[in-house]
Enzyme design. Structure first.
Site, PDB file in Angstrom:
ATOM      1  CE  LYS A 215      -3.466   2.097   2.893  1.00 24.80           C
ATOM      2  NZ  LYS A 215      -4.672   1.838   4.032  1.00 24.80           N
ATOM      3  CD  GLU A 221       9.365  -6.149   7.507  1.00 20.89           C
ATOM      4  OE1 GLU A 221       8.867  -4.962   6.772  1.00 20.89           O
ATOM      5  OE2 GLU A 221       8.997  -6.214   8.548  1.00 20.89           O
ATOM      6  N   GLY A 276      -5.116  -2.424   5.377  1.00 16.45           N
ATOM      7  CA  GLY A 276      -4.335  -3.516   4.820  1.00 16.45           C
ATOM      8  C   GLY A 276      -4.839  -4.996   5.135  1.00 16.45           C
ATOM      9  NE  ARG A 277      -6.763  -4.650  11.347  1.00 15.58           N
ATOM     10  CZ  ARG A 277      -5.966  -3.517  11.334  1.00 15.58           C
ATOM     11  NH1 ARG A 277      -4.947  -3.070  10.593  1.00 15.58           N
ATOM     12  NH2 ARG A 277      -6.494  -2.462  11.976  1.00 15.58           N
ATOM     13  CD  GLU A 362      -1.944  -5.121  11.883  1.00 16.23           C
ATOM     14  OE1 GLU A 362      -0.777  -5.071  12.119  1.00 16.23           O
ATOM     15  OE2 GLU A 362      -2.681  -5.295  10.828  1.00 16.23           O
ATOM     16  CG  HIS A 393      -4.144 -36.855  15.308  1.00 15.61           C
ATOM     17  ND1 HIS A 393      -4.261 -38.225  15.803  1.00 15.61           N
ATOM     18  CD2 HIS A 393      -5.260 -36.625  14.532  1.00 15.61           C
ATOM     19  CE1 HIS A 393      -5.260 -38.784  15.213  1.00 15.61           C
ATOM     20  NE2 HIS A 393      -5.703 -37.834  14.573  1.00 15.61           N
ATOM     21  CE  LYS A 513       5.786  -1.234  10.517  1.00 15.97           C
ATOM     22  NZ  LYS A 513       4.803  -0.536   9.431  1.00 15.97           N
TER      23      LYS A 513
HETATM   24  C1  G6Q Z   1      -2.758  -3.929   8.005  1.00 15.83           C
HETATM   25  C2  G6Q Z   1      -1.430  -3.399   8.328  1.00 15.83           C
HETATM   26  C3  G6Q Z   1      -0.265  -4.163   7.958  1.00 15.83           C
HETATM   27  C4  G6Q Z   1       0.154  -3.701   6.377  1.00 15.83           C
HETATM   28  C5  G6Q Z   1       1.544  -4.359   6.257  1.00 15.83           C
HETATM   29  C6  G6Q Z   1       2.209  -4.078   4.952  1.00 15.83           C
HETATM   30  O1  G6Q Z   1      -3.785  -3.819   8.165  1.00 15.83           O
HETATM   31  O2  G6Q Z   1      -1.619  -2.106   7.957  1.00 15.83           O
HETATM   32  O3  G6Q Z   1      -0.075  -5.500   8.039  1.00 15.83           O
HETATM   33  O4  G6Q Z   1      -0.701  -4.460   5.430  1.00 15.83           O
HETATM   34  O5  G6Q Z   1       2.516  -3.409   7.262  1.00 15.83           O
HETATM   35  O6  G6Q Z   1       2.086  -2.579   4.473  1.00 15.83           O
HETATM   36  P1  G6Q Z   1       2.083  -1.929   3.004  1.00 15.83           P
HETATM   37  O7  G6Q Z   1       1.140  -2.907   2.060  1.00 15.83           O
HETATM   38  O8  G6Q Z   1       2.136  -0.572   3.027  1.00 15.83           O
HETATM   39  O9  G6Q Z   1       3.615  -2.779   2.665  1.00 15.83           O
END
Ligand code: G6Q
Length: 557
Positions: A215, A221, A276-277, A362, A393, A513
């Site tokens: 996003k 990462e 994001g989620r 989250e 199991h 972070k």
């Molecule tokens: C979700 C969070 C988080 C996000 C990641 C990746 O709701 O905001 O999990 O999706 O940190 O972020 P980017 O899509 O910006 O790389």
């Protein structure tokens, strides 16, 4: 400027009459056993069950009475749940700390609908991106899109993390049955180079497409993995111009995408009102669309939409996400449960618990209310789980005889996607047997009657009264998956409203972070750094520096 919070600042739920009544009620019924509830009401199994858009929720094996439900529904009303749900659907800025609307529901809205944000209808934007994604997917899937050397794409690698990974990987696994088997899909998220290295093994760069999903397009990462993937491709293809044929981006940040060297014509956008989620049916779902094709992706969206409609219109007492959310509140806040187990009896849903971990923890793992006051009640449970029958199991021992109260969500399907002998009835029999065993257990008398010696009887006794929901659907289709995900999305909002927290921000991920950014130079600097951390962190850094520089002896290989 004002330092006033932009949030509505509603009352603490503890002060609400229904919360107080639930506290009293929970003390009254805390020892009531499911065996008694079922024997007193022979129709309980169907009376405490509800069907919504093809998803059947049996919540009869919960430690609730008609009165519990009445009070939980009263609590929802006192928290003005319906108003808050409408505020989301209307595009109000309910994500107050980020001053954003929360409009993942617009991502699955029908063309022709209107959802206004700042005077603009966002639905046409959604459909424009969707159509571009579909056209792109058709070109990849048909082999019309050629890599730099003229070969069609055979491998797709999604690079992303968190919300830009868990949805895509969960959906790919869940819908693998519907996927185009000519294409290989891999998902790289971890900054640990092992993730990318293993994903690239045996792949040919000129047949590989990378989707860089981020996003912000600044996530450490993802950008580290994307740069290494770019170097890998460039080394083999030897020409910067090759990047445009092998990299596409999913992002809200065109500037950073261009700076990375991806042609913005190959960028699929979304908007800051998609968290994001909550983004798996935005352009973040590009890998899903490539795997299952446009028609199945549209069915997935239709499934989400059906559950959205249900959530918005069904009366609270018949509303699946509302009931699921309220039951979670009941265990979490009134019966002392700390966790929730997600137990899908379908191998294709193997990443569903991990997906729900992020969605729930989250979203609702928050310690302050909307107006910034510390909460004085528990918020999100710890969410965990594994597919059945494997978990049986392993950790089910604790579910049956341990000392913790663990509410369980069992998820199953009446029809198999891979019919083979009697596998499916065995699978489903196990699902039903587990919820039955958890609820009813086996008394000391029953154990003794079987001839068990007295000293062994306590070990073989199951006290029962362990709660579960059973969520049953006909078949795991793209549409069903959409309904299931939306069911949990809306259950999360339901709980967040009761707890008076913001389910849509995630400030809790920031600190780690920022500290990592400070530690990287301490680990990498050539000269001895002046460490300004606590004594534990400094000692760990010192030890890392010395061990990471040590050359292994030949004998250690
Ligand atoms: C979700 C969070 C988080 C996000 C990641 C990746 O709701 O905001 O999990 O999706 O940190 O972020 P980017 O899509 O910006 O790389």
């Amino acid at each position: 400027m004002t330092d006033k919070s932009p949030s509505p600042g509603a009352q603490s739920p503890l002060e609400l009459p229904a919360w107080q009544a639930l506290l009293v009620h929970s003390r009254q019924i805390k020892d009531i056993h499911l065996r008694r509830l079922f024997s007193e009401d022979p129709a309980r199994g169907t009376r405490f069950a509800v069907e919504g858009c093809g998803i059947y929720l049996d919540y009869s094996k919960n430690r609730v009475t008609t009165e519990t439900l009445r009070l939980l529904l009263a609590l929802a009303a006192e928290c003005r749940l319906s108003e808050r749900v409408e505020a989301m659907f209307r595009g109000e800025r309910i994500n107050t700390t980020e001053k954003r609307a929360v409009l993942h529901v617009a991502l699955r809205s029908r063309r022709g609908n209107s959802i206004m944000l700042d005077g603009a209808n966002v639905v046409p934007w959604v459909h424009e991106v969707l159509e571009r994604m579909e056209a792109f997917a058709q070109r990849i899937r048909s082999g019309r899109w050629k890599g730099y050397t003229g070969k069609p794409i055979r491998n797709v690698i999604n690079i992303g993390i968190g919300g830009s990974d868990l949805g895509p990987v969960m959906a790919f696994e869940a819908l693998r049955h519907y996927s185009l088997r000519d294409l290989t899909f891999r998902f790289v998220s971890n900054v640990d180079a092992t993730d990318l290295t293993e994903a690239l093994r045996e792949l040919k760069p000129d047949e590989t497409l990378f989707i860089v999903s981020s996003k912000t397009f600044t996530t450490l990462e993802t950008m580290t993995n994307a740069r290494s993937a770019r170097a890998w491709a460039l080394q083999a293809l030897g020409d910067e111009r090759a990047i445009a044929r092998h990299f596409v981006a999913v992002s809200t940040n065109a500037q950073e995408v261009a700076a990375f060297g991806i042609d913005t014509a190959n960028m699929f956008g979304f908007w800051d009102w998609v968290g994001g989620r909550y983004s798996m049916n935005s352009a973040i779902g590009l890998s899903t669309l490539l795997a299952v094709g446009p028609e199945n992706f549209r069915s997935l969206l239709a499934g989400f939409r059906a559950m959205d409609e249900h959530y918005r219109t069904a009366p609270l007492e018949k509303n699946l996400p509302v009931l699921l959310g309220l039951l979670s509140i009941w265990y979490n806040n009134f019966l002392g449960a700390q966790t929730l187990a997600i137990l899908p009896y379908d191998q294709y849903l193997k990443r569903f618990p991990a997906y729900l971990q992020q969605l729930m923890m989250e979203s609702n793992g928050k310690g302050v209310t909307l107006d910034g006051n510390p909460v004085d009640y528990d918020t999100s449970p710890v969410v965990w789980g594994e597919p059945g029958t494997n978990g049986q199991h392993s950790f089910y021992q604790l579910l049956h005889q341990g000392t913790k109260l663990v509410p369980c969500d069992f998820i199953g399907f009446c029809q198999p996607l891979n019919p083979l002998g009697n596998h499916h009835p065995i699978l489903v029999a196990n699902l039903f047997a587990q919820s039955e065993a958890l609820a009813f257990g086996k008394t000391r008398e029953e154990v003794k009657e079987e001839g068990t010696e007295a000293w062994l009887a306590p070990h073989r006794t199951f006290e029962g009264n362990r709660p579960s929901n059973t969520i049953l659907a006909e078949r795991l289709t793209p549409e069903t998956l959409g309904k299931l995900v939306a069911l949990y999305e809306h259950s999360v909002l339901t709980q967040g409203v009761i707890w008076n927290i913001n389910s849509f921000d995630q400030w809790g991920v920031e600190l780690g972070k920022a500290l990592a950014q400070r530690i990287v130079p301490d680990l990498q600097s050539a000269g001895e750094p002046r460490l300004r951390h606590d004594s534990s962190t400094s000692a760990l850094i010192t030890r890392y520096r010395s061990q990471s520089r040590r050359k292994p002896d030949a004998s250690e290989f």
